[in-house]
Design a protein around this motif. Structure first.
Motif, PDB file in Angstrom:
ATOM      1  N   GLN A  26       0.825  -1.201   0.000  1.00 11.08           N
ATOM      2  CA  GLN A  26       0.000   0.000   0.000  1.00 11.08           C
ATOM      3  C   GLN A  26       0.865   1.260   0.000  1.00 11.08           C
ATOM      4  O   GLN A  26       0.548   2.234  -0.694  1.00 11.08           O
ATOM      5  N   GLN A  57       2.207   1.751  -3.478  1.00 14.33           N
ATOM      6  CA  GLN A  57       1.172   2.257  -4.394  1.00 14.33           C
ATOM      7  C   GLN A  57       0.927   3.744  -4.158  1.00 14.33           C
ATOM      8  O   GLN A  57       0.737   4.498  -5.104  1.00 14.33           O
ATOM      9  N   LEU A  58       0.948   4.168  -2.914  1.00 11.04           N
ATOM     10  CA  LEU A  58       0.754   5.591  -2.613  1.00 11.04           C
ATOM     11  C   LEU A  58       1.926   6.430  -3.129  1.00 11.04           C
ATOM     12  O   LEU A  58       1.725   7.521  -3.661  1.00 11.04           O
ATOM     13  N   SER A  59       3.132   5.917  -3.003  1.00 13.99           N
ATOM     14  CA  SER A  59       4.291   6.684  -3.468  1.00 13.99           C
ATOM     15  C   SER A  59       4.325   6.754  -4.981  1.00 13.99           C
ATOM     16  O   SER A  59       4.820   7.721  -5.547  1.00 13.99           O
ATOM     17  N   ARG A  60       3.810   5.740  -5.684  1.00 11.65           N
ATOM     18  CA  ARG A  60       3.751   5.775  -7.161  1.00 11.65           C
ATOM     19  C   ARG A  60       2.722   6.795  -7.649  1.00 11.65           C
ATOM     20  O   ARG A  60       2.915   7.425  -8.675  1.00 11.65           O
ATOM     21  N   SER A  61       1.635   6.929  -6.922  1.00 15.31           N
ATOM     22  CA  SER A  61       0.559   7.824  -7.366  1.00 15.31           C
ATOM     23  C   SER A  61       0.897   9.292  -7.092  1.00 15.31           C
ATOM     24  O   SER A  61       0.249  10.163  -7.621  1.00 15.31           O
ATOM     25  N   SER A  62       1.893   9.543  -6.263  1.00 22.49           N
ATOM     26  CA  SER A  62       2.250  10.939  -5.938  1.00 22.49           C
ATOM     27  C   SER A  62       2.949  11.615  -7.082  1.00 22.49           C
ATOM     28  O   SER A  62       3.639  11.143  -7.845  1.00 22.49           O
TER      29      SER A  62
END
Length: 76
Positions: free
Chosen positions: A68, A71-76
């Motif tokens: 998770q 995934q959050l760091s990729r979406s930033s």
């Protein structure tokens, strides 16, 4: 086309087919004699152990948390 080249190609193809046929025959003879069955059973047991280890990793809470976060760091 030169007949010598054709003969070489035909002999090479027939040799390859004969080799594969002999290899398959040997494999089926091992299975029929029971020697191959022990090997297959050991391979299945090894695969079951590996699957159990992978399931333990994937269902681990820390693994899910890391996923998770990634995934959050990729979406930033």
């Amino acid at each position: 086309m030169d007949i010598g080249i054709v003969i070489i190609v035909v002999v090479a193809i027939l040799g390859g087919v004969a080799y594969d046929a002999m290899k398959m025959r040997y494999k089926y003879q091992q299975l029929a004699s029971g020697k191959g069955i022990d090997k297959l059973e050991q391979e299945i047991a090894d695969l079951k152990q590996r699957t159990a280890a992978l399931e333990a990793i994937v269902t681990d809470k820390s693994y899910q948390l890391k996923d998770q976060i990634n995934q959050l760091s990729r979406s930033s």
